[in-house]
Design a protein around this motif. Structure first.
Motif, PDB file in Angstrom:
ATOM      1  N   GLY A  32      -4.246   1.975  -2.110  1.00  0.00           N
ATOM      2  CA  GLY A  32      -4.320   0.633  -1.549  1.00  0.00           C
ATOM      3  C   GLY A  32      -4.234  -0.418  -2.640  1.00  0.00           C
ATOM      4  O   GLY A  32      -4.500  -0.151  -3.808  1.00  0.00           O
ATOM      5  N   HIS A  57       0.874  -1.176   0.000  1.00  0.00           N
ATOM      6  CA  HIS A  57       0.000   0.000   0.000  1.00  0.00           C
ATOM      7  C   HIS A  57       0.911   1.225   0.000  1.00  0.00           C
ATOM      8  O   HIS A  57       2.051   1.164   0.466  1.00  0.00           O
ATOM      9  CB  HIS A  57      -0.861   0.019   1.261  1.00  0.00           C
ATOM     10  N   ASN A  94      -9.368  -0.184   0.686  1.00  0.00           N
ATOM     11  CA  ASN A  94      -8.081   0.006   1.352  1.00  0.00           C
ATOM     12  C   ASN A  94      -7.603   1.449   1.234  1.00  0.00           C
ATOM     13  O   ASN A  94      -6.960   1.967   2.142  1.00  0.00           O
ATOM     14  CB  ASN A  94      -7.035  -0.965   0.806  1.00  0.00           C
ATOM     15  N   ASP A  95      -7.935   2.117   0.113  1.00  0.00           N
ATOM     16  CA  ASP A  95      -7.636   3.551  -0.004  1.00  0.00           C
ATOM     17  C   ASP A  95      -8.286   4.317   1.148  1.00  0.00           C
ATOM     18  O   ASP A  95      -7.660   5.154   1.799  1.00  0.00           O
ATOM     19  CB  ASP A  95      -8.173   4.124  -1.318  1.00  0.00           C
TER      20      ASP A  95
END
Length: 116
Positions: free
Chosen positions: A85, A49, A96-97
């Motif tokens: 992400g 990430h 995930n971002d």
């Protein structure tokens, strides 16, 4: 020839280190970068990430003027934080971002003024 490290670059690197430590970047496969967001976009084969910090506006804080050369100069930094992400098992890259951005927002909310 490498450019000399300025006090501004040292401050921005210090903020990136605080973010990296707060995210436990080493254990969570997160790379914290400084620069324009386009240069931090991961490739299709990247496995980490990324959080990118882009400092785009620096201005006096308005509280402590730092009139003489020996006085500390308090500044307000404006920073665009971009999360990149990667997709993991059941979690999309987009989610995930948001998780990355949420953690950085939490860190800055808990410590809005950083000491010298």
């Amino acid at each position: 020839m490498a450019l000399p490290r300025s006090s501004l670059s040292q401050v921005c690197r210090g903020i990136a280190d605080i973010v990296s430590l707060g995210l436990d970047a080493g254990a969570n496969s997160i790379q914290v970068m400084i620069g324009p967001p386009a240069s931090a976009a991961p490739g299709t084969t990247d496995t980490t990430h990324r959080v990118n910090l882009f400092f785009y506006r620096i201005e006096p804080s308005g509280f402590y003027p730092g009139d003489t050369p020996g006085d500390p100069w308090w500044v307000r930094l404006h920073c665009l934080v971009t999360g990149f992400g990667i997709e993991e098992e059941q979690i999309s890259a987009g989610e995930n971002d948001l998780r990355l951005l949420g953690e950085v927002m939490r860190l800055f909310h808990e410590q809005p003024v950083l000491s010298a």
